[in-house]
Write a protein that holds these residues in place. Structure first.
Motif, PDB file in Angstrom:
ATOM      1  N   ILE A 128       9.158 -12.093  22.270  1.00 15.47           N
ATOM      2  CA  ILE A 128       9.873 -13.213  22.482  1.00 15.47           C
ATOM      3  C   ILE A 128      10.938 -12.417  21.702  1.00 15.47           C
ATOM      4  N   SER A 129      11.297 -12.551  20.700  1.00 17.13           N
ATOM      5  CA  SER A 129      11.845 -11.984  19.160  1.00 17.13           C
ATOM      6  C   SER A 129      13.444 -10.738  19.391  1.00 17.13           C
ATOM      7  N   THR A 130      12.446  -9.965  20.689  1.00 19.07           N
ATOM      8  CA  THR A 130      13.184  -8.877  20.661  1.00 19.07           C
ATOM      9  C   THR A 130      13.655  -8.669  22.083  1.00 19.07           C
ATOM     10  N   ILE A 131      13.754  -9.543  22.827  1.00 20.48           N
ATOM     11  CA  ILE A 131      14.259 -10.466  24.267  1.00 20.48           C
ATOM     12  C   ILE A 131      16.010 -10.419  23.816  1.00 20.48           C
ATOM     13  N   GLU A 132      16.922  -9.491  24.444  1.00 22.70           N
ATOM     14  CA  GLU A 132      18.563  -9.207  24.465  1.00 22.70           C
ATOM     15  C   GLU A 132      18.905 -10.081  24.497  1.00 22.70           C
ATOM     16  N   GLN A 133      18.885 -10.855  24.993  1.00 19.37           N
ATOM     17  CA  GLN A 133      19.499 -12.575  25.238  1.00 19.37           C
ATOM     18  C   GLN A 133      19.543 -13.464  23.882  1.00 19.37           C
ATOM     19  N   ILE A 134      18.181 -13.010  23.446  1.00 23.95           N
ATOM     20  CA  ILE A 134      18.821 -14.227  22.044  1.00 23.95           C
ATOM     21  C   ILE A 134      19.492 -13.470  21.243  1.00 23.95           C
ATOM     22  N   PRO A 135      20.214 -14.902  20.638  1.00 22.52           N
ATOM     23  CA  PRO A 135      21.749 -14.675  20.074  1.00 22.52           C
ATOM     24  C   PRO A 135      20.622 -13.527  18.738  1.00 22.52           C
ATOM     25  N   THR A 136      22.155 -12.619  18.038  1.00 22.91           N
ATOM     26  CA  THR A 136      20.699 -12.331  16.480  1.00 22.91           C
ATOM     27  C   THR A 136      20.008 -13.240  15.861  1.00 22.91           C
ATOM     28  N   PRO A 137      21.543 -13.884  15.353  1.00 23.66           N
ATOM     29  CA  PRO A 137      20.594 -14.625  13.811  1.00 23.66           C
ATOM     30  C   PRO A 137      19.430 -15.521  14.635  1.00 23.66           C
ATOM     31  N   TYR A 138      19.115 -15.679  15.818  1.00 25.00           N
ATOM     32  CA  TYR A 138      18.281 -16.710  15.941  1.00 25.00           C
ATOM     33  C   TYR A 138      16.733 -15.377  16.504  1.00 25.00           C
ATOM     34  N   LYS A 139      17.149 -14.421  16.731  1.00 21.34           N
ATOM     35  CA  LYS A 139      16.029 -12.916  16.346  1.00 21.34           C
ATOM     36  C   LYS A 139      14.993 -13.344  15.225  1.00 21.34           C
ATOM     37  N   TYR A 140      15.541 -13.635  14.298  1.00 26.02           N
ATOM     38  CA  TYR A 140      14.855 -13.421  13.040  1.00 26.02           C
ATOM     39  C   TYR A 140      13.636 -14.464  12.853  1.00 26.02           C
ATOM     40  N   THR A 141      14.487 -15.614  12.971  1.00 24.25           N
ATOM     41  CA  THR A 141      13.843 -16.744  12.999  1.00 24.25           C
ATOM     42  C   THR A 141      12.278 -17.213  13.655  1.00 24.25           C
ATOM     43  N   VAL A 142      12.359 -16.194  15.247  1.00 34.10           N
ATOM     44  CA  VAL A 142      11.389 -16.231  16.262  1.00 34.10           C
ATOM     45  C   VAL A 142      11.010 -15.585  15.807  1.00 34.10           C
ATOM     46  N   LEU A 143      11.000 -14.255  15.264  1.00 31.97           N
ATOM     47  CA  LEU A 143      10.135 -13.376  14.775  1.00 31.97           C
ATOM     48  C   LEU A 143       9.024 -14.172  12.933  1.00 31.97           C
ATOM     49  N   LEU A 144       9.670 -14.735  12.287  1.00 31.40           N
ATOM     50  CA  LEU A 144       9.114 -15.329  11.074  1.00 31.40           C
ATOM     51  C   LEU A 144       8.196 -16.323  12.077  1.00 31.40           C
ATOM     52  N   LEU A 145       8.835 -17.430  12.637  1.00 34.64           N
ATOM     53  CA  LEU A 145       7.454 -18.532  13.576  1.00 34.64           C
ATOM     54  C   LEU A 145       6.403 -17.566  13.884  1.00 34.64           C
ATOM     55  N   GLY A 146       6.813 -16.494  14.243  1.00 38.30           N
ATOM     56  CA  GLY A 146       5.688 -15.510  15.211  1.00 38.30           C
ATOM     57  C   GLY A 146       4.541 -15.628  14.214  1.00 38.30           C
ATOM     58  N   GLN A 147       5.188 -14.775  13.076  1.00 37.19           N
ATOM     59  CA  GLN A 147       4.677 -14.213  11.575  1.00 37.19           C
ATOM     60  C   GLN A 147       3.832 -15.505  11.358  1.00 37.19           C
ATOM     61  N   THR A 148       4.226 -16.655  11.286  1.00 34.54           N
ATOM     62  CA  THR A 148       3.666 -17.525  10.786  1.00 34.54           C
ATOM     63  C   THR A 148       2.692 -18.474  11.257  1.00 34.54           C
ATOM     64  N   LEU A 149       2.654 -17.742  12.101  1.00 33.17           N
ATOM     65  CA  LEU A 149       1.112 -18.908  12.869  1.00 33.17           C
ATOM     66  C   LEU A 149      -0.118 -18.045  13.046  1.00 33.17           C
ATOM     67  N   ALA A 150       0.604 -16.896  13.684  1.00 38.70           N
ATOM     68  CA  ALA A 150      -0.335 -15.449  13.105  1.00 38.70           C
ATOM     69  C   ALA A 150      -1.351 -15.648  11.630  1.00 38.70           C
ATOM     70  N   GLY A 151      -0.585 -15.827  10.929  1.00 39.79           N
ATOM     71  CA  GLY A 151      -0.112 -16.116   9.314  1.00 39.79           C
ATOM     72  C   GLY A 151      -1.774 -17.127   9.419  1.00 39.79           C
ATOM     73  N   CYS A 152      -1.135 -18.699   9.756  1.00 38.60           N
ATOM     74  CA  CYS A 152      -2.536 -19.401   9.933  1.00 38.60           C
ATOM     75  C   CYS A 152      -3.560 -19.428  10.315  1.00 38.60           C
ATOM     76  N   ALA A 153      -3.989 -18.254  11.703  1.00 33.56           N
ATOM     77  CA  ALA A 153      -4.902 -17.844  11.745  1.00 33.56           C
ATOM     78  C   ALA A 153      -5.728 -17.091  10.882  1.00 33.56           C
TER      79      ALA A 153
END
Length: 486
Positions: A128-153
């Motif tokens: 989802i973090s790579t979708i063009e419609q997401i503003p650039t400043p929020y893409k990293y936030t979504v990416l970091l959230l995804g990494q955090t969830l995988a990190g919790c596993a």
């Protein structure tokens, strides 16, 4: 229930008068005369944890060799890119004790469901973090959230292989099974570093390549979710070994026990130091090599050699150790040789045009370094038996993550920008490299001189076998004497 493998079934060697008999593992009611057997299902259970570990490793180190492209795509700094890996270490530290408790109290089914869903949702957020419609400043936030969830596993996944090997595999195959499950994470890291460099060869077309990268890396995570539907139980119907039939200590008493165990503390410090240093090396590999002029593709090759050859070393050594049971000796030899190659790599990486030599060193570091992973995890169980395997292995992995976090942060402190490399890249401070080498020397000497394994699990199994042989001779003697007396 699937059929047992008859060639691995044998009489259960338990003494009915032994106090341990009344404290058997949950769900295992074992009496003298029962059989120890293994089931074909154990390979599927091992496959599930292997896929989980593999996919989690791929997600963890996706960006280590393409930091420049990621920085350009998400408009972030190298430090922010490093946090995409560091977050795994942080979540493992925070969730370590809860993960051990869930493994101890709820079993593999609960762990597989929780970790697979966290890993799968994390992979989805990365896409989802790579979708063009997401503003650039929020893409990293979504990416970091995804990494955090995988990190919790990660703690749930990484603590499980040692316990799975103990509860599903016979004594002669425990180290090999542990090797497959535990080294799947490094293999995932290897695939992550190699495939990242292949799919994203340079930063010029990052906007096309990175979305594809996220989708490819999500496939194993989604596969693990599908595999959950075929996991039917946490334990086999009957135990595969006499130690597997043993009741482990209560969770909190077990923690207190291992924290007072001198040999285990030394093992945790040294294993954590070794794995922490290797994790740090992989995390900052591009920042070490790129300023000297080495390309992303060569850096990816070095990472692939480290983990690919490491898998081979772990497999060979596990087979040998399963046969001869020389855990401590094998671990000390591997540790010493790996330390020498690691120091040589850190001293030579600052020089250009040493491609062949650095590639050979990476392969050698992996061959002896990753072989330590299953060996030390098995040593942790031997040193602390009858503490639960997930607790013993969990604190070892926790030690590695804590030290990896510390070393990674210290190595990047004082790093300075360098214009000869890629956008946002930094060159590692020479004092940090010197400190890295000093830590290698300290933990190696500590392990070689002060660690001594008690082999409590092996001694327990041998004692029960000896008692069973004595009872067998006694019963035969009485059967021959009785007719004569009558």
């Amino acid at each position: 229930m699937m059929s047992a493998e008859d060639d691995e079934a044998r009489p259960l060697l338990l003494n009915p008068s032994d106090p341990y008999l009344h404290h058997h593992t949950a769900s295992h009611h074992v009496n003298a005369g029962d059989t120890i057997r293994t089931y074909h299902r154990r390979w599927y259970m091992l496959a599930v944890i292997t896929v989980l570990n593999l996919s989690n490793g791929m997600i963890w180190m996706t960006f280590s060799t393409i930091a420049d492209s990621v920085s350009k795509f998400y408009n972030i700094s190298t430090a922010q890119c490093n946090w995409l890996s560091i977050v795994f270490m942080v979540t493992t530290i925070v969730l370590a004790v809860p993960a051990m408790w869930v493994l101890d109290k709820r079993g593999f089914q609960a762990v597989f469901i929780l970790s697979a869903l966290l890993n799968g949702f994390g992979a989805a957020l990365r896409i989802i973090s790579t979708i063009e419609q997401i503003p650039t400043p929020y893409k990293y936030t979504v990416l970091l959230l995804g990494q955090t969830l995988a990190g919790c596993a990660q703690p749930f996944i990484m603590f499980a292989p040692t316990k799975l090997a103990a509860l599903w595999f016979s004594a002669g195959h425990r180290t090999f099974a542990n090797m497959i499950g535990s080294t799947a994470n490094p293999v995932g890291i290897m695939l992550g570093t190699v495939l990242s460099a292949v799919i994203v060869p340079d930063s010029t077309l990052a906007h096309h390549h990175i979305p594809l990268l996220m989708e490819v890396f999500a496939a194993p995570a989604f596969l693990a979710v599908v595999m959950l539907f075929f996991v039917r139980s946490s334990l086999p119907p009957t135990p595969p070994s006499v130690s597997a039939a043993e009741q482990h200590m209560p969770f909190w008493i077990g923690i207190k026990k291992i924290l007072c165990n001198r040999s285990y503390i030394i093992l945790a410090l040294c294993y954590g130091g070794g794995m922490g240093l290797l994790s740090t090396l992989v995390t900052i590999l591009e920042q070490l090599m790129c300023p000297t002029g080495y390309t992303d593709s060569f850096i990816g090759l070095c990472g692939a050699l480290l983990f690919g050859v490491g898998m081979l070393g772990a497999a060979l050594l596990s087979i040998i150790v399963d046969r001869f049971r020389k855990y401590e000796e094998a671990a000390k030899v591997s540790y010493a040789i790996c330390a020498c190659f690691l120091v040589a790599f850190m001293l030579l990486v600052i020089y250009p045009h040493l491609n062949y030599l650095l590639a050979i060193l990476c392969g050698a570091i992996g061959f002896f370094g990753l072989a330590l992973n299953p060996l030390c995890l098995e040593l942790s169980v031997e040193s602390t038996f009858p503490v639960d395997e997930a607790t013993s292995a969990g604190f070892l992995v926790l030690s590695g993550q804590i030290q990896a976090l510390i070393y990674t942060v210290l190595m990047t402190v004082g790093a300075s920008p360098v214009i000869i490399c890629h956008i946002g890249s930094q060159i590692i401070n020479s004092y940090a490299v010197l400190g890295f080498i000093v830590v290698v020397a300290i933990v190696t000497v500590l392990f070689l001189l002060f660690y001594k394994c008690d082999y409590r699990r092996l001694q327990f199994e041998q004692q029960l076998q000896a008692e069973d042989i004595c009872r067998s001779f006694e019963s035969r003697f009485q059967s021959h004497v009785s007719p004569v007396v009558s």
